[in-house]
Design a protein around this motif. Structure first.
Motif, mmCIF file in Angstrom:
data_model
loop_
_atom_site.group_PDB
_atom_site.id
_atom_site.type_symbol
_atom_site.label_atom_id
_atom_site.label_comp_id
_atom_site.label_asym_id
_atom_site.label_seq_id
_atom_site.Cartn_x
_atom_site.Cartn_y
_atom_site.Cartn_z
ATOM 1 N N LYS A 270 0.805 -1.222 0.000
ATOM 2 C CA LYS A 270 0.000 0.000 0.000
ATOM 3 C C LYS A 270 0.836 1.269 0.000
ATOM 4 C CE LYS A 270 -3.729 -2.225 2.641
ATOM 5 N NZ LYS A 270 -4.488 -2.194 3.929
ATOM 6 N N PHE A 271 2.156 1.141 0.228
ATOM 7 C CA PHE A 271 2.989 2.328 0.393
ATOM 8 C C PHE A 271 4.023 2.451 -0.727
ATOM 9 C CE2 PHE A 271 1.543 1.031 4.629
ATOM 10 C CZ PHE A 271 0.927 2.199 5.047
ATOM 11 N N GLU A 272 4.557 3.657 -0.863
ATOM 12 C CA GLU A 272 5.500 3.945 -1.943
ATOM 13 C C GLU A 272 6.904 3.445 -1.658
ATOM 14 O OE1 GLU A 272 5.385 7.945 -3.530
ATOM 15 O OE2 GLU A 272 3.403 8.257 -2.669
ATOM 16 N N HIS A 273 7.213 3.141 -0.402
ATOM 17 C CA HIS A 273 8.517 2.617 0.003
ATOM 18 C C HIS A 273 9.665 3.566 -0.339
ATOM 19 C CE1 HIS A 273 6.117 -0.907 0.605
ATOM 20 N NE2 HIS A 273 5.917 -1.098 -0.688
ATOM 21 N N LYS A 274 9.507 4.810 0.110
ATOM 22 C CA LYS A 274 10.568 5.794 -0.118
ATOM 23 C C LYS A 274 11.725 5.611 0.865
ATOM 24 C CE LYS A 274 7.465 9.387 -1.912
ATOM 25 N NZ LYS A 274 6.909 10.754 -1.680
ATOM 26 N N PHE A 275 11.437 4.972 1.992
ATOM 27 C CA PHE A 275 12.465 4.802 3.029
ATOM 28 C C PHE A 275 12.375 3.357 3.528
ATOM 29 C CE2 PHE A 275 14.101 5.441 7.451
ATOM 30 C CZ PHE A 275 15.367 5.877 7.103
ATOM 31 N N THR A 276 13.188 2.482 2.960
ATOM 32 C CA THR A 276 13.106 1.058 3.283
ATOM 33 C C THR A 276 14.381 0.585 3.965
ATOM 34 O OG1 THR A 276 13.958 0.465 1.098
ATOM 35 C CG2 THR A 276 11.564 0.585 1.350
ATOM 36 N N MET A 277 14.260 -0.510 4.668
ATOM 37 C CA MET A 277 15.432 -1.093 5.306
ATOM 38 C C MET A 277 16.303 -1.754 4.242
ATOM 39 S SD MET A 277 15.630 -3.867 8.363
ATOM 40 C CE MET A 277 17.181 -4.370 9.101
ATOM 41 N N PRO A 278 17.562 -1.331 4.114
ATOM 42 C CA PRO A 278 18.428 -1.912 3.077
ATOM 43 C C PRO A 278 18.701 -3.391 3.339
ATOM 44 C CG PRO A 278 19.696 -0.526 4.579
ATOM 45 C CD PRO A 278 18.265 -0.318 4.922
ATOM 46 N N GLY A 279 18.597 -4.179 2.289
ATOM 47 C CA GLY A 279 18.928 -5.598 2.392
ATOM 48 C C GLY A 279 17.901 -6.467 3.066
ATOM 49 N N ALA A 280 16.727 -5.895 3.379
ATOM 50 C CA ALA A 280 15.689 -6.701 4.038
ATOM 51 C C ALA A 280 15.197 -7.792 3.080
ATOM 52 C CB ALA A 280 14.531 -5.808 4.470
ATOM 53 N N PRO A 281 14.835 -8.959 3.571
ATOM 54 C CA PRO A 281 14.718 -9.350 4.985
ATOM 55 C C PRO A 281 16.002 -9.908 5.593
ATOM 56 C CG PRO A 281 13.904 -11.129 3.621
ATOM 57 C CD PRO A 281 14.321 -10.029 2.671
ATOM 58 N N TYR A 282 17.082 -10.015 4.769
ATOM 59 C CA TYR A 282 18.304 -10.637 5.280
ATOM 60 C C TYR A 282 18.936 -9.811 6.404
ATOM 61 C CZ TYR A 282 17.516 -13.082 0.919
ATOM 62 O OH TYR A 282 16.926 -13.804 -0.091
ATOM 63 N N THR A 283 18.860 -8.496 6.284
ATOM 64 C CA THR A 283 19.392 -7.658 7.355
ATOM 65 C C THR A 283 18.545 -7.762 8.619
ATOM 66 O OG1 THR A 283 18.261 -5.837 6.210
ATOM 67 C CG2 THR A 283 20.651 -5.972 5.956
ATOM 68 N N ASP A 284 17.244 -8.029 8.447
ATOM 69 C CA ASP A 284 16.384 -8.286 9.612
ATOM 70 C C ASP A 284 16.876 -9.522 10.354
ATOM 71 O OD1 ASP A 284 13.933 -6.400 9.552
ATOM 72 O OD2 ASP A 284 14.053 -7.101 7.495
ATOM 73 N N TYR A 285 17.064 -10.597 9.605
ATOM 74 C CA TYR A 285 17.503 -11.854 10.218
ATOM 75 C C TYR A 285 18.870 -11.690 10.888
ATOM 76 C CZ TYR A 285 13.774 -13.960 7.413
ATOM 77 O OH TYR A 285 12.558 -14.275 6.849
ATOM 78 N N ALA A 286 19.771 -10.971 10.223
ATOM 79 C CA ALA A 286 21.108 -10.767 10.783
ATOM 80 C C ALA A 286 21.033 -9.953 12.082
ATOM 81 C CB ALA A 286 21.998 -10.045 9.773
ATOM 82 N N THR A 287 20.180 -8.933 12.095
ATOM 83 C CA THR A 287 20.040 -8.100 13.293
ATOM 84 C C THR A 287 19.455 -8.894 14.453
ATOM 85 O OG1 THR A 287 19.719 -6.148 11.894
ATOM 86 C CG2 THR A 287 19.054 -5.962 14.204
ATOM 87 N N ILE A 288 18.441 -9.705 14.162
ATOM 88 C CA ILE A 288 17.847 -10.546 15.209
ATOM 89 C C ILE A 288 18.889 -11.529 15.748
ATOM 90 C CG2 ILE A 288 16.142 -12.355 15.663
ATOM 91 C CD1 ILE A 288 14.336 -10.879 13.576
ATOM 92 N N ALA A 289 19.678 -12.119 14.858
ATOM 93 C CA ALA A 289 20.726 -13.055 15.282
ATOM 94 C C ALA A 289 21.747 -12.348 16.171
ATOM 95 C CB ALA A 289 21.414 -13.661 14.060
ATOM 96 N N PHE A 290 22.106 -11.128 15.803
ATOM 97 C CA PHE A 290 23.049 -10.349 16.615
ATOM 98 C C PHE A 290 22.486 -10.103 18.011
ATOM 99 C CE2 PHE A 290 24.327 -6.135 18.180
ATOM 100 C CZ PHE A 290 25.697 -6.328 18.289
#
Length: 467
Positions: A406-426
């Motif tokens: 629903k959104f334009e995604h002007k500001f997204t998390m780079p590398g998601a979802p892999y960066t999400d998983y890496a951050t959770i693992a950290f």
């Protein structure tokens, strides 16, 4: 029967989402771009750097620079995940609304009340710290008196207008920045002029001459949790979105600048500290800022740094009043007196009850001045590891939901979802370190007990609402 079901449904809807209401319940957007940027900076610089850097340097040596960079990258990713969520609804007072929406009511309840109580206990500790720092100049005045004076002053600032809070936080952050820039400037000048100190000659070679890793790397993992706690509060800028002017522009700018600020203010300051004199000459129990300024002949060094850490503690207390007020507003049902805004568009009642609870720190200090909050604050700090991990999980759930399209995604998390998983693992790794380190094991276990109790309470509340 149908009437009762309708009432229960309406009641649960009010509990689950207290922000998306029609009517005048909207915060004033009184925080300018410079306010939000300084608040973002203030959230990444606290007493952990000014007082705790000695401990982290002693644990890791110059390799602490890499640990700050690695931890900073994961904290940046966590903030980018938060930023992407914030821009989907900039009227949301806190990030807990997104956790409720994408991970469910019970998760939102557990994380929301944990975050609120965590900031309450941290504020109590900061209030105690403020009184302790003031005793440096006024040794005969009890801690609890200074605690009350600062609490009342900052409470009044928080209930005047959000702009008053923003301006106060701006100048608190400015003082911290000036202190760090002074340290970096001193380091650059001394290295360029090869200034001789009591520990030798100031030089960049001090970073590797005496070994780059302390204790053969045996304390490297422990250093990660020390550095992580120095970043606590970095998420605070997310609480300001609903009261910031032009949040679609201001919030991304503030979050994107975090990584640069980490490199300048953390890594830059530590390079300066360890270049002026070898890292082996710093004591874990004393601020390296005091040691450096004293070493270059500034006799008032201890007083200057005491003023800076007093400012840092007052800044954290100020942020706590802001955060706990908005959190309590967000967590309570629409029918609650704590879910109301006054004519200044501030959650006056929620701020007031939070301030009253924080004020018990002064009472406890009056009754028992020694070590009143240390273990409670440690439990709250350990809980933040879980809070940050759940926040990233909410971002993952958002990415998988229908809302994402629903959104334009002007500001997204780079590398998601892999960066999400890496951050959770950290973050899981940080908690494992807490559980396996002797100094933090008890508080990490107690934090898990706290979450277990909160989960049980959330089950009871949901059951009650379904009756």
């Amino acid at each position: 029967m149908c009437t009762n079901q309708k009432l229960n449904s309406e009641s649960e809807a009010q509990f689950m989402s207290t922000q998306n209401e029609s009517g005048p319940q909207e915060f004033e957007r009184g925080l300018s771009g410079r306010h939000v940027e300084m608040i973002a900076l203030g959230g990444t610089i606290g007493t952990g750097l000014f007082l705790g850097a000695g401990k982290s340097i002693s644990a890791a040596g110059p390799s602490i620079l890499l640990i700050y960079i690695i931890t900073g990258i994961f904290m940046f990713w966590m903030m980018r995940a938060l930023g992407e969520l914030l821009l989907t609804d900039t009227n949301e007072p806190t990030f807990v609304g997104f956790i409720e929406k994408y991970l469910g009511l019970r998760t939102g309840f557990v994380i929301g009340w944990t975050y609120w109580l965590g900031w309450i206990t941290i504020a109590m500790a900061e209030l105690t710290a403020v009184g302790t720092y003031m005793k440096y100049w006024f040794p005969n005045i009890p801690v609890w008196i200074w605690a009350l004076v600062f609490l009342v002053a900052l409470y009044l600032i928080n209930i005047i207008a959000v702009g008053a809070f923003g301006e106060t936080e701006f100048w608190f952050s400015m003082i911290k920045i000036i202190a760090i820039l002074a340290m970096i400037a001193a380091g650059v000048i001394m290295v360029l002029t090869h200034t001789r100190t009591s520990a030798g000659v100031a030089s960049l070679s001090n970073l590797w001459k005496y070994g780059f890793v302390a204790h053969h790397g045996h304390q490297l993992l422990a250093a990660f949790q020390i550095v992580f706690f120095a970043f606590l509060g970095i998420e605070f800028v997310g609480i300001t979105a609903a009261e910031a002017k032009n949040p679609e522009k201001v919030i991304p700018k503030a979050i994107n600048s975090i990584i640069v600020r980490i490199l300048i203010f953390y890594v830059g300051a530590l390079i300066a500290i360890m270049s002026i004199q070898p890292w082996t000459h710093y004591s874990a129990n004393q601020s390296p800022f005091v040691q450096v300024f004293s070493g270059i002949g500034i006799t008032a060094a201890a007083g200057i740094i005491n003023f800076v850490v007093l400012t840092a503690a007052a800044s954290s207390l100020n942020s706590s009043l802001f955060t706990t007020g908005r959190m309590l507003y967000s967590l309570t049902p629409a029918t609650s007196r704590f879910h109301t805004l006054n004519h200044h568009k501030l959650p006056f009642n929620a701020i007031s009850i939070s301030a009253l609870l924080i004020g018990f720190a002064a009472v406890i200090n009056y009754i028992s001045p020694d070590g009143a909050f240390e273990i409670i604050t440690s439990i709250a700090s350990a809980a933040f590891v879980v809070i940050y991990a759940v926040l990233v999980l909410a971002h993952l759930a958002y990415r998988k939901s229908a809302d994402y399209n629903k959104f334009e995604h002007k500001f997204t998390m780079p590398g998601a979802p892999y960066t999400d998983y890496a951050t959770i693992a950290f973050l899981v790794g940080i908690y494992i370190i807490l559980l396996t380190t002797a100094d933090t094991q008890l508080t990490a276990i107690l934090a898990l007990v706290w979450f277990a109790v909160m989960i049980l309470l959330s089950l009871r509340i949901k059951k009650d609402k379904n009756k």
